[in-house]
Design a protein around this motif. Structure first.
Motif, PDB file in Angstrom:
ATOM      1  N   LYS A   1      48.226  38.703  32.322  1.00  0.00           N
ATOM      2  CA  LYS A   1      49.201  39.796  32.294  1.00  0.00           C
ATOM      3  C   LYS A   1      49.892  39.882  33.643  1.00  0.00           C
ATOM      4  CE  LYS A   1      46.584  42.794  29.201  1.00  0.00           C
ATOM      5  NZ  LYS A   1      45.488  43.767  29.327  1.00  0.00           N
ATOM      6  N   ILE A   2      51.203  40.062  33.629  1.00  0.00           N
ATOM      7  CA  ILE A   2      51.952  40.307  34.870  1.00  0.00           C
ATOM      8  C   ILE A   2      51.995  41.812  35.084  1.00  0.00           C
ATOM      9  CG2 ILE A   2      54.161  40.093  36.047  1.00  0.00           C
ATOM     10  CD1 ILE A   2      54.792  37.649  34.373  1.00  0.00           C
ATOM     11  N   LEU A   3      51.367  42.291  36.132  1.00  0.00           N
ATOM     12  CA  LEU A   3      51.307  43.745  36.345  1.00  0.00           C
ATOM     13  C   LEU A   3      52.294  44.253  37.389  1.00  0.00           C
ATOM     14  CD1 LEU A   3      47.480  44.546  36.135  1.00  0.00           C
ATOM     15  CD2 LEU A   3      49.237  44.731  34.377  1.00  0.00           C
ATOM     16  N   SER A   4      52.928  43.362  38.099  1.00  0.00           N
ATOM     17  CA  SER A   4      53.925  43.807  39.087  1.00  0.00           C
ATOM     18  C   SER A   4      54.769  42.623  39.524  1.00  0.00           C
ATOM     19  CB  SER A   4      53.245  44.419  40.319  1.00  0.00           C
ATOM     20  OG  SER A   4      52.596  43.417  41.076  1.00  0.00           O
ATOM     21  N   GLY A   5      55.883  42.915  40.157  1.00  0.00           N
ATOM     22  CA  GLY A   5      56.661  41.872  40.816  1.00  0.00           C
ATOM     23  C   GLY A   5      57.802  41.284  40.016  1.00  0.00           C
ATOM     24  N   THR A   6      57.948  41.693  38.749  1.00  0.00           N
ATOM     25  CA  THR A   6      59.100  41.219  37.987  1.00  0.00           C
ATOM     26  C   THR A   6      59.822  42.419  37.385  1.00  0.00           C
ATOM     27  OG1 THR A   6      57.834  40.978  35.928  1.00  0.00           O
ATOM     28  CG2 THR A   6      57.940  39.063  37.374  1.00  0.00           C
ATOM     29  N   PHE A   7      61.070  42.221  37.083  1.00  0.00           N
ATOM     30  CA  PHE A   7      61.878  43.283  36.474  1.00  0.00           C
ATOM     31  C   PHE A   7      62.917  42.593  35.603  1.00  0.00           C
ATOM     32  CE2 PHE A   7      65.477  46.449  36.885  1.00  0.00           C
ATOM     33  CZ  PHE A   7      64.878  47.427  36.080  1.00  0.00           C
ATOM     34  N   GLU A   8      62.936  42.965  34.358  1.00  0.00           N
ATOM     35  CA  GLU A   8      63.871  42.359  33.411  1.00  0.00           C
ATOM     36  C   GLU A   8      63.799  40.839  33.457  1.00  0.00           C
ATOM     37  OE1 GLU A   8      67.589  44.289  34.375  1.00  0.00           O
ATOM     38  OE2 GLU A   8      66.984  46.149  33.362  1.00  0.00           O
TER      39      GLU A   8
ATOM     40  N   THR B   1      48.403  44.924  49.012  1.00  0.00           N
ATOM     41  CA  THR B   1      48.709  45.851  47.924  1.00  0.00           C
ATOM     42  C   THR B   1      49.775  45.275  47.010  1.00  0.00           C
ATOM     43  OG1 THR B   1      50.418  47.094  49.138  1.00  0.00           O
ATOM     44  CG2 THR B   1      48.145  47.814  49.403  1.00  0.00           C
ATOM     45  N   TRP B   2      49.792  45.768  45.787  1.00  0.00           N
ATOM     46  CA  TRP B   2      50.761  45.326  44.775  1.00  0.00           C
ATOM     47  C   TRP B   2      51.105  46.507  43.880  1.00  0.00           C
ATOM     48  CZ3 TRP B   2      49.293  46.035  39.728  1.00  0.00           C
ATOM     49  CH2 TRP B   2      47.920  46.217  39.496  1.00  0.00           C
ATOM     50  N   GLY B   3      52.198  46.398  43.165  1.00  0.00           N
ATOM     51  CA  GLY B   3      52.508  47.397  42.146  1.00  0.00           C
ATOM     52  C   GLY B   3      53.725  48.240  42.465  1.00  0.00           C
ATOM     53  N   GLU B   4      54.477  48.543  41.436  1.00  0.00           N
ATOM     54  CA  GLU B   4      55.655  49.385  41.573  1.00  0.00           C
ATOM     55  C   GLU B   4      55.369  50.762  40.998  1.00  0.00           C
ATOM     56  OE1 GLU B   4      56.560  45.477  42.169  1.00  0.00           O
ATOM     57  OE2 GLU B   4      56.389  46.081  40.083  1.00  0.00           O
ATOM     58  N   SER B   5      56.161  51.720  41.415  1.00  0.00           N
ATOM     59  CA  SER B   5      55.939  53.097  40.965  1.00  0.00           C
ATOM     60  C   SER B   5      56.103  53.227  39.456  1.00  0.00           C
ATOM     61  CB  SER B   5      56.931  54.024  41.673  1.00  0.00           C
ATOM     62  OG  SER B   5      58.250  53.590  41.459  1.00  0.00           O
TER      63      SER B   5
ATOM     64  N   PRO C   1      55.301  41.683  45.506  1.00  0.00           N
ATOM     65  CA  PRO C   1      54.109  40.916  45.119  1.00  0.00           C
ATOM     66  C   PRO C   1      53.860  40.913  43.611  1.00  0.00           C
ATOM     67  CG  PRO C   1      53.499  42.942  46.271  1.00  0.00           C
ATOM     68  CD  PRO C   1      54.978  42.799  46.399  1.00  0.00           C
ATOM     69  N   ILE C   2      53.557  39.745  43.115  1.00  0.00           N
ATOM     70  CA  ILE C   2      53.307  39.543  41.681  1.00  0.00           C
ATOM     71  C   ILE C   2      51.803  39.580  41.462  1.00  0.00           C
ATOM     72  CG2 ILE C   2      53.551  37.887  39.797  1.00  0.00           C
ATOM     73  CD1 ILE C   2      56.013  36.771  41.403  1.00  0.00           C
ATOM     74  N   HIS C   3      51.359  40.543  40.674  1.00  0.00           N
ATOM     75  CA  HIS C   3      49.935  40.597  40.383  1.00  0.00           C
ATOM     76  C   HIS C   3      49.681  40.078  38.979  1.00  0.00           C
ATOM     77  CE1 HIS C   3      45.989  42.843  39.555  1.00  0.00           C
ATOM     78  NE2 HIS C   3      45.743  41.779  40.257  1.00  0.00           N
ATOM     79  N   LEU C   4      48.834  39.057  38.891  1.00  0.00           N
ATOM     80  CA  LEU C   4      48.476  38.448  37.614  1.00  0.00           C
ATOM     81  C   LEU C   4      47.003  38.736  37.356  1.00  0.00           C
ATOM     82  CD1 LEU C   4      50.192  35.025  38.311  1.00  0.00           C
ATOM     83  CD2 LEU C   4      51.164  37.024  37.143  1.00  0.00           C
ATOM     84  N   MET C   5      46.690  39.291  36.195  1.00  0.00           N
ATOM     85  CA  MET C   5      45.304  39.641  35.895  1.00  0.00           C
ATOM     86  C   MET C   5      44.860  38.970  34.605  1.00  0.00           C
ATOM     87  SD  MET C   5      43.471  43.338  36.118  1.00  0.00           S
ATOM     88  CE  MET C   5      43.892  44.053  34.558  1.00  0.00           C
ATOM     89  N   ILE C   6      43.624  38.511  34.608  1.00  0.00           N
ATOM     90  CA  ILE C   6      43.025  37.867  33.432  1.00  0.00           C
ATOM     91  C   ILE C   6      41.695  38.559  33.169  1.00  0.00           C
ATOM     92  CG2 ILE C   6      42.119  35.702  32.500  1.00  0.00           C
ATOM     93  CD1 ILE C   6      43.878  34.275  34.697  1.00  0.00           C
ATOM     94  N   GLU C   7      41.559  39.153  32.013  1.00  0.00           N
ATOM     95  CA  GLU C   7      40.287  39.817  31.715  1.00  0.00           C
ATOM     96  C   GLU C   7      39.216  38.797  31.360  1.00  0.00           C
ATOM     97  OE1 GLU C   7      40.587  43.278  29.177  1.00  0.00           O
ATOM     98  OE2 GLU C   7      42.541  43.754  30.035  1.00  0.00           O
ATOM     99  N   ASN C   8      37.999  39.105  31.791  1.00  0.00           N
ATOM    100  CA  ASN C   8      36.857  38.282  31.383  1.00  0.00           C
ATOM    101  C   ASN C   8      36.351  38.804  30.052  1.00  0.00           C
ATOM    102  OD1 ASN C   8      36.882  36.738  33.714  1.00  0.00           O
ATOM    103  ND2 ASN C   8      35.545  38.158  34.819  1.00  0.00           N
ATOM    104  N   VAL C   9      36.231  37.924  29.097  1.00  0.00           N
ATOM    105  CA  VAL C   9      35.845  38.353  27.755  1.00  0.00           C
ATOM    106  C   VAL C   9      34.401  37.940  27.459  1.00  0.00           C
ATOM    107  CG1 VAL C   9      36.310  38.043  25.305  1.00  0.00           C
ATOM    108  CG2 VAL C   9      38.209  38.310  26.927  1.00  0.00           C
ATOM    109  N   ASP C  10      34.102  36.696  27.719  1.00  0.00           N
ATOM    110  CA  ASP C  10      32.820  36.117  27.311  1.00  0.00           C
ATOM    111  C   ASP C  10      31.881  36.061  28.517  1.00  0.00           C
ATOM    112  OD1 ASP C  10      30.771  34.745  26.136  1.00  0.00           O
ATOM    113  OD2 ASP C  10      31.892  32.888  25.833  1.00  0.00           O
ATOM    114  N   GLN C  11      31.225  37.170  28.801  1.00  0.00           N
ATOM    115  CA  GLN C  11      30.474  37.227  30.050  1.00  0.00           C
ATOM    116  C   GLN C  11      29.002  36.849  29.913  1.00  0.00           C
ATOM    117  OE1 GLN C  11      31.234  40.993  31.940  1.00  0.00           O
ATOM    118  NE2 GLN C  11      33.342  41.011  31.250  1.00  0.00           N
TER     119      GLN C  11
END
Lengths: 358, 358, 358, 358
Positions: B66-73, D14-18, B80-90
């Motif tokens: 998931k891209i959580l920040s750093g892009t718009f349209e 830090t990362w993230g937009e308002s 800063p672009i924050h990319l997150m990957i959830e751990n599923v199979d722990q």
């Protein structure tokens, strides 16, 4: 960052071209109250100095180091230590015939493409002369590490001729001009290199550097791993084309049970039964010897004519005269030791920062 | 610096343990107005994802980014672009039997010595899971580099079995589960790895990564050489024990005239007649293909019993169960590509800073 | 990092103590092919040089700079530029009577607590002599910025006497020994400082530095804001206790509509109707003049006896003899200009890295 | 470096937009085995949270923090700590009417000039929302510093109304919505701000942050001085236009003997008789309280119509609706405390690296 600085806490910055008036290094981050005199540094520079045998360049450089700052009454003060070495034997005339054409295997072409100009007088910053600054910095790093950590290097291969590891004797390295730990090999290398030199060619080499007494805990996950920083440090030495830790590339052919170093308690301490890891697991030192090897390509400056191009885009042939090392790998031994010392000193300070008692 | 950040201008910081809720990476320094969508990143993560053949760990991770920040349209904004990957199979229960003893060849012991504690649930930051963050960062780096630069990796050796370089065909790497460029080798590797797996052992590997279309001029003298940064980047990948550029260690046995890549004009451009330099001279790219190889040791987690010690200082025997890669080198191919992309993107931006038109 | 380096891409490292043989600075990251001669640097050093009026220290230092690396045939090469200035007038005997007691307001005590030692000969790295290295680096930075960016400083307050801003005339600063832009103030300051000097006291000052012609877009969110970097750079100048941008502390008392600089189109370009922002919004330059002010405390070395303690823990009284500036703020003007130049040059290169056409 | 990271050893990104889905911070370099739970961080976030009085924005954000990595069984592990805060109350419709015109005093124009685009939804990275990440990082920093170091902030001026320092009572700051240490001032500020709010205007403020119990020895010469790093850290907080240490700008008007803090032995320890230095000499902490003040400009978003231009180059008038702080300085108090904590934690670790026993 501009590229002439290495390290995070033990941090040095080098300057100077091979044909300028001097070269030097500013060593920053050294803790205070460490005894340091010019002789401590000169000792290691003397080992790197060219012209000590017929197998290294005949350029005569006394490489006298001066401490210009950072010590007071024989001790470090915590302020930056500036070490300067004047260039004595510059002879820039030797390079005039190559001023407009690119030597194959040299940095000439890459610098010209990047910077749009050439300091043709002998390699500039790309010259092996820069490594004297590394050795000076390494001498300071050894003082930071203290007497409990011993760093030694050896030449383990010249051209196709590798040492017999079963015959390894550290005492032997002082008895020959090659830092060779195999007592029987120097004669063979001497003969081989004489042939190389006479034919106007050059030879490559492999160097091994070992650090003993390194405490467990040095190195940071994930991108500042100890082996990552060592790989970078060694790879930035002129002409290095490969770096490996412990078993290195040979590990690829081992099985998991062959490669993993088993452990047993010995006299109340953890002992490893082998050292394929080269003293580093997960990027962190384990207390075993740190073992690094690196490959040095054959000197690019050779007498044999080579096909190349010039700055105007003409096909030309080049012959490189001047005073060059037939095997630049020989003088790389003290340089590799110095880089090991600098990387370890940096990580020692970093470990202390998070409470490591080292 | 604390060790979880890589790069100077293109700069990423990773976080997350293999058995925590998620992992991620903050990519900083990306220029604005570059098109970037989750699918651009997912594409490369899918290539690294485990469980796609019987030769990699059976851990099932969808690795949805998931891209959580750093892009718009649909474009980067320069933030800063924050990319997150959830751990599923722990499945942390798999690791309970090793909670108090050190797996040989693993980072367990080194972490315990350094930090005085253990997150025994699966390697924590030392887990190969961290490499998913690298691949995500690499996907962004490829966008920064643009379509003119192509980065491809291949597996060139598993255990003692190396590919025939004369048979190299890049198209073949998509036709087998090994990224193998030699059409005849996959059958042999499959048979070899089946035997390795059945015997509860593991195998090492060698990976080669090639970047085509890289302009001349990337890399900084002296300590930020392009090859130095590549060596560090590759060496910090889990289980890597050696890195080489171009001819690498083999260069040590070549003569100067064999090793130095001669140049000729070809159609108004400079052409090299060979590429022993691996596209880098004096630490700076020459315009040739950048060629890096690295060796991955055999997976340390094996079923065979091994001698080790526990945290209380007892000699014990350990058997590591759980879902592991018999050859972790296979999944290292996309990781190596990602590190190449990140290092090149960083140096591309650095070159622009001093006026390089790239 | 060890603390003697400033900047990310335009990056300099200084070394040297006030009473050692020399001081110097390594400037790294300078783009190639910029004309640079010793005279370009000497010009700015001459402006900082002590002993030019009776209001600055009578220490006589020619401050002759030498370029020891980084240029070739009158142009930068892209390699590190080392600038060295020899110390001529050291007279360390002046400091003997203060060797074991701490001067109030000086760094003596803090250094002793931190490092466990004292270089009592004149402040060591904490001496104002270090600022000559800053001015040398700033001279190089000006060349990187090019002729379109003009940086000028002025003294706007000595002791309680502030200039009349309505009378501001930049031409006036060359007509008096104070860099004073208010033609009527120098006479008053001279009288005031004569009194200060006779009474064995000292005076503080406020300096304003203005950069004209700075393009919009310099500065990085969030922690590398242009104003953040300027604040740090100015605050690290010896004796500085406050830094403000634009309206600065006065902004706290303004209303939102008074403080916010309105905009109108003027001749096809955006014009601001005021400059309370000091040319920086959100940490990024707007194209307006960059305006920074900083406060310098009165020189701590005064003739008047002060109560203090010595290294053995005794209450003592200290009188500081030697040659000191009654108002160290005067010589801080060229230093502030230099820091402005260095910070701007760094951000100019950083902006280019992401594609900024500046 | 790309600008979203602060610190050398204690280092956060830090990362993230308002108006994105979440914001967060990766804190790297934290030593292992420090107790850390979400409640430790939530405590400080709650103090910064908007909507707690009528003097701050009515945006309702619960600001619930989650620890996603870096702890195990309630303790830090030495690996990067990722803290994430979801954005709940985004309401981007509030910003539509300003999407194409630049708010005076805002970062809109500067971002647009730099990046060529605008995330008009509320300031993006330039939003005060980013400061929640700073507070989260600061909470971790306080744990690194330990209970012996106390950091407290107070509001000392709103608009033209400054507190009476003689009436200073730290206990008072919990009794009013302004962190005001002067028991009689809150009523006056309340009345003043009610007027400001009704008139659609805004007010500036001055904040003072004090750290008690800081050991001597923190800070590095020359460019990483403790006051330099504090100045940078504070100046990068949104809307800050000035920073001063100890006596600050007032020091310029003092005489040397007034300004220099004299010393006496008191109960076997060194005591300073005043604290004009603000606890820092030569860039290094002396053991006295560290005292920093910073000025916050009045909120730029006001209801009153202001003249500006739009992205097409037209003169326009803008009125900013939406939920804004009439005095953004109030919420800056916990942010200033957090920055103090982060800078001190970084220097504490750096001091340990060279052997400082702190």
């Amino acid at each position: 960052m501009a590229g002439n600085t290495l390290g995070t806490l033990f941090r040095f910055t080098t300057w100077g071209e091979s044909h300028g008036p001097a070269i030097g290094v500013v060593v920053d981050g050294v803790p205070p109250k460490i005894p340091l005199a010019e002789a401590d540094i000169q000792h290691w520079l003397d080992r790197r100095r060219p012209g000590q045998s017929r197998y290294t360049t005949q350029r005569q450089e006394p490489d006298q180091v001066k401490i210009l700052s950072g010590t007071f009454e024989g001790e470090t003060t915590g302020t930056p230590i500036h070490l300067m070495i004047e260039n004595v034997d510059q002879r820039s005339r030797d390079y005039r015939n190559i001023a407009d054409r690119f030597r194959p295997g040299h940095a000439d072409y890459a610098y010209w493409k990047k910077y749009g100009l050439r300091d043709y007088r002998g390699g500039g910053r790309a010259s092996a002369r820069e490594t004297a600054s590394r050795v000076a910095a390494g001498a300071v790093a050894r003082k930071v590490l203290g007497p409990g950590i011993a760093i030694r290097g050896a030449l383990v291969q010249i051209g196709p001729h590798a040492v017999d590891r079963a015959a390894w004797d550290w005492r032997a390295i002082e008895d020959n001009p090659f830092w060779c730990p195999d007592p029987l090999m120097p004669a063979r290398w001497a003969e081989y290199l004489d042939g190389v030199r006479k034919s106007g060619s050059s030879a490559g080499a492999v160097i091994e550097v070992v650090a003993e007494g390194v405490p467990a805990g040095l190195g940071e996950p994930v991108y500042d791993k100890l082996d990552g920083d060592l790989a970078r440090a060694m790879m930035t030495i002129n002409a290095v084309k490969g770096v490996e830790i412990g078993a290195g590339f040979a590990a690829a052919a081992l099985s998991g049970e062959e490669n993993s170093d088993e452990m047993r308690m010995r006299g109340g301490k953890v002992a490893f039964l082998s050292n394929n890891a080269g003293g580093i697991l997960g990027g962190i030192s384990t207390g075993q010897d740190i073992v690094v090897r690196f490959a040095v390509k054959p000197t690019s400056s050779i007498l044999k004519p080579m096909r190349t191009v010039d700055a105007e885009g003409n096909d030309v042939v080049i012959e490189t005269h001047g005073r060059h090392d037939p095997c630049v790998g020989i003088r790389a031994v003290p340089v590799g030791e110095a880089m090991m010392a600098c990387v370890l000193a940096d990580h020692l300070l970093r470990y202390r920062a998070i409470g490591g008692e080292v």
